[in-house]
Write a protein that holds these residues in place. Structure first.
Motif, PDB file in Angstrom:
ATOM      1  N   GLY A 174       2.851   0.130 -13.162  1.00  0.00           N
ATOM      2  CA  GLY A 174       4.159  -0.235 -12.607  1.00  0.00           C
ATOM      3  C   GLY A 174       4.037  -0.811 -11.212  1.00  0.00           C
ATOM      4  N   TRP A 175       3.158  -0.212 -10.402  1.00  0.00           N
ATOM      5  CA  TRP A 175       2.934  -0.731  -9.054  1.00  0.00           C
ATOM      6  C   TRP A 175       2.325  -2.131  -9.100  1.00  0.00           C
ATOM      7  N   LEU A 176       1.416  -2.359 -10.028  1.00  0.00           N
ATOM      8  CA  LEU A 176       0.821  -3.689 -10.158  1.00  0.00           C
ATOM      9  C   LEU A 176       1.876  -4.744 -10.492  1.00  0.00           C
ATOM     10  N   ILE A 177       2.877  -4.364 -11.272  1.00  0.00           N
ATOM     11  CA  ILE A 177       3.979  -5.299 -11.561  1.00  0.00           C
ATOM     12  C   ILE A 177       4.679  -5.673 -10.267  1.00  0.00           C
TER      13      ILE A 177
ATOM     14  N   SER B  98       8.375   3.286 -15.042  1.00  0.00           N
ATOM     15  CA  SER B  98       7.004   3.070 -14.566  1.00  0.00           C
ATOM     16  C   SER B  98       6.159   4.330 -14.673  1.00  0.00           C
ATOM     17  N   PHE B  99       6.809   5.488 -14.703  1.00  0.00           N
ATOM     18  CA  PHE B  99       6.059   6.737 -14.730  1.00  0.00           C
ATOM     19  C   PHE B  99       5.536   7.092 -16.124  1.00  0.00           C
ATOM     20  N   ASN B 100       6.307   6.779 -17.172  1.00  0.00           N
ATOM     21  CA  ASN B 100       5.928   7.345 -18.475  1.00  0.00           C
ATOM     22  C   ASN B 100       6.310   6.477 -19.669  1.00  0.00           C
ATOM     23  N   ASN B 101       6.425   5.180 -19.460  1.00  0.00           N
ATOM     24  CA  ASN B 101       6.693   4.276 -20.579  1.00  0.00           C
ATOM     25  C   ASN B 101       5.398   3.545 -20.920  1.00  0.00           C
ATOM     26  N   PRO B 102       4.702   3.975 -21.987  1.00  0.00           N
ATOM     27  CA  PRO B 102       3.364   3.449 -22.255  1.00  0.00           C
ATOM     28  C   PRO B 102       3.338   2.119 -22.983  1.00  0.00           C
ATOM     29  N   LYS B 103       4.494   1.611 -23.395  1.00  0.00           N
ATOM     30  CA  LYS B 103       4.518   0.318 -24.077  1.00  0.00           C
ATOM     31  C   LYS B 103       5.146  -0.755 -23.188  1.00  0.00           C
ATOM     32  N   ASP B 104       6.364  -0.509 -22.747  1.00  0.00           N
ATOM     33  CA  ASP B 104       7.134  -1.562 -22.087  1.00  0.00           C
ATOM     34  C   ASP B 104       6.605  -1.904 -20.698  1.00  0.00           C
ATOM     35  N   ILE B 105       6.092  -0.913 -19.964  1.00  0.00           N
ATOM     36  CA  ILE B 105       5.552  -1.191 -18.627  1.00  0.00           C
ATOM     37  C   ILE B 105       4.226  -1.950 -18.710  1.00  0.00           C
TER      38      ILE B 105
ATOM     39  N   ILE C  37       0.840  -1.205   0.000  1.00  0.00           N
ATOM     40  CA  ILE C  37       0.000   0.000   0.000  1.00  0.00           C
ATOM     41  C   ILE C  37       0.873   1.252   0.000  1.00  0.00           C
ATOM     42  N   GLY C  38       1.950   1.220   0.789  1.00  0.00           N
ATOM     43  CA  GLY C  38       2.863   2.361   0.835  1.00  0.00           C
ATOM     44  C   GLY C  38       3.495   2.644  -0.518  1.00  0.00           C
ATOM     45  N   LEU C  39       3.888   1.592  -1.219  1.00  0.00           N
ATOM     46  CA  LEU C  39       4.502   1.764  -2.537  1.00  0.00           C
ATOM     47  C   LEU C  39       3.509   2.313  -3.549  1.00  0.00           C
ATOM     48  N   MET C  40       2.250   1.909  -3.428  1.00  0.00           N
ATOM     49  CA  MET C  40       1.247   2.419  -4.356  1.00  0.00           C
ATOM     50  C   MET C  40       1.119   3.934  -4.234  1.00  0.00           C
ATOM     51  N   PHE C  41       0.997   4.420  -3.013  1.00  0.00           N
ATOM     52  CA  PHE C  41       0.868   5.862  -2.814  1.00  0.00           C
ATOM     53  C   PHE C  41       2.160   6.587  -3.182  1.00  0.00           C
ATOM     54  N   THR C  42       3.290   5.961  -2.894  1.00  0.00           N
ATOM     55  CA  THR C  42       4.568   6.594  -3.218  1.00  0.00           C
ATOM     56  C   THR C  42       4.751   6.741  -4.709  1.00  0.00           C
ATOM     57  N   MET C  43       4.459   5.681  -5.456  1.00  0.00           N
ATOM     58  CA  MET C  43       4.680   5.718  -6.903  1.00  0.00           C
ATOM     59  C   MET C  43       3.725   6.677  -7.600  1.00  0.00           C
ATOM     60  N   THR C  44       2.467   6.700  -7.181  1.00  0.00           N
ATOM     61  CA  THR C  44       1.528   7.636  -7.806  1.00  0.00           C
ATOM     62  C   THR C  44       1.908   9.076  -7.482  1.00  0.00           C
TER      63      THR C  44
END
Length: 934
Positions: A329-332, A366-373, A240-247
């Motif tokens: 990315g977080w789901l990965i 994870s922030f801005n790669n719309p194909k590879d992630i 949960i912490g990583l989800m909020f951190t990454m977003t």
């Protein structure tokens, strides 16, 4: 493989119940006294002696309140407990009934006659439905006594037993009784969803906290034999912490090099479905498809984000995309952790999740790669579901089949390469099937028929995944088989080469050395992952002993085979290893298994604590880079490679243009302060116009945005220039000649400039270039032409006074003096140019021809050597530069080496078979040779 074969019927050992403890539980047990009394009253006297009765109620009650009389009709031993009391019995098995879920009596005698299968820890009893001849669960269970003590102590309702027992990996079975029973547990969708959430939070939060309070004596064996539940709680909290951190971190991410063109194509895809517009699929309607080639990609993520942004009507579409990208990315990370939990436990899952998060390259993309992630998520999710299915087989659950189909479809909807997951599916199920049967059964009819059954199912799943996967892919919709095959062929042998900085040289991606991919991977993954991978290899026997061999094999295969295949196929990859980001979670899984194996080696708490300190220390190194360099964390080289400091000028830095955002914001503020009341538009150019336009979209009244190549920056008029250090000469980066003199601000990573903002204080290079172009266009006025040429020379020399390394001025002076046949002066300027930019193709070309022309006048053989070196360097730097082949051939002719000249021309025609000078010269030499001239 470590999968036990199915036991034959003769191997199954069953035992009868001699005695049984029966637990009736309710919030208010008195309300159910009649049903309990009638149920017990149906027992035969000999069965009555086999029963020990326990009544559990939330409120304190007396036995007299239950109305159990006469006493001889009831069990001799009856206990009454409050929900908070400890449960104890000397009997091995307990029947537990939640009375609040029942509305009538049932036959205990039939239950007492049940034979229990050896090894089964909990047996679920189902009843015949009152309206149909089918099994019906009333949440009645026979469990081992320690399991019942555990669920009663934690007040876990029987409705949750399935979930809890499955999570605890307890061996359960189900049996249908020959009696009917209705249940009060008929719930709505909302109630079922609420119960699911309750079970979820119970498993991840409530139970671990309660288990921490259990004394060792009251802890069941099945809990003592597994890792502490605190790891499960930590997993939940960290996830949960990583989800909020990454977003949150995604808010600072810049638009990437792929996003703009992909998002524009997503608009065309929307128009295809909304209006039937063919611009997304037909090159005749949209010629840009020849350049972008995006019709060959599913790019479902871009299409979905465009649709979401259109519905929300957001003014910040790319920030919205980055939020959604970060969630993928977080789901990965989440799926990686969950997969590890099934293979090695929650401790390994925690290590894997954190390791993946502190991997700067993965996090940045994870922030801005719309194909590879998105493709990586589909890859990891699909294999995760396949492994879960292998654990469940031979049971075939529709839910699991649906998830696998959706996972593969998701991969195909991003890239057609997702079809490789079909091969994974066949491989995993095939390996399970082979290893789950005794060898002697291989050639039996039953074995073969079972195999064909699975093949039929897998084929159906594959077909379904393909057609679901192309739903958002217009080009495939137009012709599913033909266009998918076409796309697969193009993706497998992608022909468009891209300039890359590798090993200190600017190379073409389609001619990268074999070690390009593995070297980039091991230079840019954190040291903790490399250490964990080394431990995995060293402790492989320990890992295999603890984990299922099939699943460990799948993990290794999932990250090793794609890289091996790319190297074997000599596939075109660029931008580091972003195209194979999908393999990295599996590399992290292997590394996590390595660390978990090391922790299992030691019994001493102090040594294990030491191992944790080492792991944390190695994780701190990339975390420090992330904290220091956000939002440009993806520009990362590990300590083994010397970090960014050693890699700078030798390997790619900001190839994805992340820094354009920060540079645009800084420049916008600077322009407003420097010129608060502009009388004309400020011209801002960059080497990625689309991204710059986006960040200046609210300032179009005062700012005009344009595109420029860095080495052509002197050929157009501008006020400010933003240059990301992609496609910059390696030598200039290594020697500090970039950024140039007129830089007013840089964006840096670890102290190294990745983006420069230039301010134009001197326009003489542009004035010289425009004057020179005007002079070259004059055909019938030699006096004016000469005057303008001289004026352009004066401008260029003035530009060099302002910046002696101005490539535009040096190249233009070389060309001008060369045209004037002032070869010595031209040679002077081209030598300065090549000292500034040693691999400049146009400069090398002039150097070669100047050397040839001067040789023709002086017959100085050294000049031919200079020409040969110049043209050979061009071909090495850019094998597509056709003039290099022509010039080298002309040099060899002057050296009287005609065979080498012909061979060079043949190489040139492979690059461009239709370039007239090369073809004509080759034909002349071939004719000359056929006439005996060679």
């Amino acid at each position: 493989m470590n999968i036990k074969p199915k036991k034959e019927k003769s191997q199954v050992i069953q035992t009868s119940l001699n005695k049984l403890c029966v637990v009736f539980r309710a919030n208010n047990i008195i309300q159910h006294a009649k049903v309990i009394s009638e149920t017990l009253g149906r027992l035969r006297p000999d069965h009555l002696k086999m029963v020990e009765l326990v009544l559990v109620s939330s409120e304190k009650i007396e036995l007299s309140q239950m109305g159990f009389a006469p006493a001889e009709k009831y069990p001799a031993k009856i206990s009454i407990l409050k929900t908070s009391d400890s449960f104890k019995t000397e009997l091995s098995h307990v029947l537990i009934v939640d009375c609040d879920l029942l509305d009538k009596t049932f036959n205990l005698s039939e239950i007492l006659s049940i034979k229990l299968t050896e090894g089964i820890e909990a047996l679920k009893l189902s009843f015949l439905s009152t309206d149909e001849k089918k099994s019906h669960s009333a949440y009645v269970w026979i469990c081992k006594c320690e399991i019942v003590a555990y669920v009663l102590g934690l007040n876990i309702p029987t409705t949750n037993f399935d979930y809890i027992f499955r999570k605890e990996n307890l061996k359960t079975d189900e049996q249908t009784l020959n009696q009917s029973l209705s249940s009060k547990n008929i719930k709505s969708f909302v109630q079922n969803f609420t119960d699911s959430l309750k079970r979820f939070f119970q498993w991840y939060i409530y139970l671990p906290i309660r288990e921490m309070k259990l004394s060792k004596q009251n802890t069941p064996t099945f809990i003592q034999n597994r890792e502490p539940a605190i790891y499960r709680l930590l997993f939940f909290v960290i996830a949960i912490g990583l989800m909020f951190t990454m977003t949150h971190l995604s808010k600072d991410a810049g638009v990437s090099g792929d996003e703009m063109v992909n998002y524009n194509h997503a608009k065309l895809v929307y128009e295809y479905y909304a209006k039937g517009d063919k611009s997304a699929v037909d090159v005749r309607v949209n010629p840009n498809l020849d350049r972008t080639m995006l019709q060959y990609y599913g790019q479902s993520f871009d299409n979905i984000t465009y649709f979401v942004n259109k519905i929300t009507n957001t003014d910040s579409p790319f920030e919205s995309r980055h939020l959604m990208n970060s969630l993928v990315g977080w789901l990965i990370i989440l799926i990686t952790g969950l997969l590890l939990s099934h293979i090695a436990g929650w401790r390994a899952a925690i290590i894997g999740m954190i390791m993946l998060f502190v991997s700067p390259r993965f996090l940045g993309h994870s922030f801005n790669n719309p194909k590879d992630i998105p493709f990586a998520f589909a890859y990891v999710f699909s294999i995760f579901q396949m492994i879960l299915w292998a654990k469940e087989l031979p049971k075939i659950k529709i839910k699991r089949i649906i998830w696998i189909v959706l996972g593969i479809a998701m991969a195909i909807s991003v890239r057609i390469g997702g079809l490789m997951l079909v091969a994974f599916l066949f491989m995993i199920v095939g390996l399970w099937y082979i290893t789950s049967r005794p060898l002697k059964d291989f050639l039996t009819a039953k074995y073969l028929s079972g195999g064909f059954k699975y093949i039929f199912i897998l084929l159906g799943m594959s077909i379904a995944a393909f057609f679901v996967g192309i739903i958002l892919w217009p080009y495939a919709i137009e012709s599913p088989i033909k266009h998918s095959r076409e796309s697969l062929a193009i993706m497998t042998n992608f022909s468009v080469g891209i300039r890359q900085l590798f090993n200190g040289e600017n190379i073409w991606s389609d001619r990268a050395p074999w070690d390009y991919l593995p070297k980039y991977i091991f230079m840019t993954i954190p040291m903790v992952a490399i250490l964990g991978l080394a431990l995995f290899i060293a402790l492989i026997k320990k890992v295999l002993k603890k984990s299922n061999e099939l699943f460990v094999f799948v993990i290794v295969f999932a990250f090793f085979f794609p890289v091996f295949y790319i190297i074997y196929q000599k596939s075109n990859v660029y931008g580091g290893w972003r195209h194979v980001l999908f393999i990295y979670p599996f590399l992290v899984m292997a590394a996590s298994l390595g660390f978990d194996g090391l922790l299992h080696l030691f019994k001493s708490k102090y040594i294990r604590d030491g191992v944790w300190i080492v792991i944390a220390g190695f994780m701190f190194l990339p975390l420090k880079h992330i904290t220091k360099n956000h939002p440009h964390e993806y520009i990362y080289y590990n300590e083994l490679s010397g970090g960014v400091d050693k890699a700078y000028g030798f390997y790619e830095m900001d190839y994805y243009y992340h820094s354009m955002r920060e540079a645009s914001f800084w420049l916008n503020d600077y322009i407003k302060k420097d010129n608060p009341k502009p009388t004309k538009k400020t011209v801002v150019v960059s080497n990625n116009m689309g991204i710059t336009q986006y960040y200046f979209r609210h300032d179009t009244a005062t700012v005009a945005v344009g595109y420029i190549r860095y080495y052509e920056r002197g050929t157009i008029d501008w006020d400010y220039c933003i240059i990301v250090n992609s496609y910059i000469d390696a030598n200039q980066l290594q020697t500090g000649m970039w950024p140039p003199k007129n830089t007013i601000h840089t964006i840096e990573v670890d102290g190294k400039p990745i983006c420069a903002i230039l301010k134009r204080d001197n326009r003489d290079d542009y004035l010289g270039f425009s004057t020179k172009a005007t002079a070259e266009g004059i055909k019938d006025n030699p006096v004016l032409k000469d005057s303008l040429t001289k004026l352009s020379i004066s401008y260029f020399k003035s530009a060099l006074k302002a910046d002696s390394r101005n490539e535009t001025a040096l190249l233009s002076l070389t060309e001008t003096y060369m045209n004037m046949q002032n070869l010595d002066t031209a040679m002077y300027y081209v030598d300065i140019l090549l000292a500034v930019y040693p691999s400049y193709e146009n400069g090398l070309n002039y150097k070669g021809w100047l050397s040839i022309q001067t040789f023709d006048k002086t017959q100085n053989q050294k000049l031919l050597t200079d020409a040969q070196k110049a043209f050979e360097t061009i071909i090495k730097v850019n094998y597509k530069y056709i003039y290099g082949y022509y010039g080298l051939a002309m040099t060899y002719i002057r050296m009287n080496q005609l065979d080498k000249a012909m061979a060079t021309l043949e190489d040139g025609m492979k690059v461009n078979p239709n370039f007239p000078p090369v073809v004509e010269l080759y034909n002349q030499l071939r004719t000359h040779k056929s006439q005996g001239g060679m």
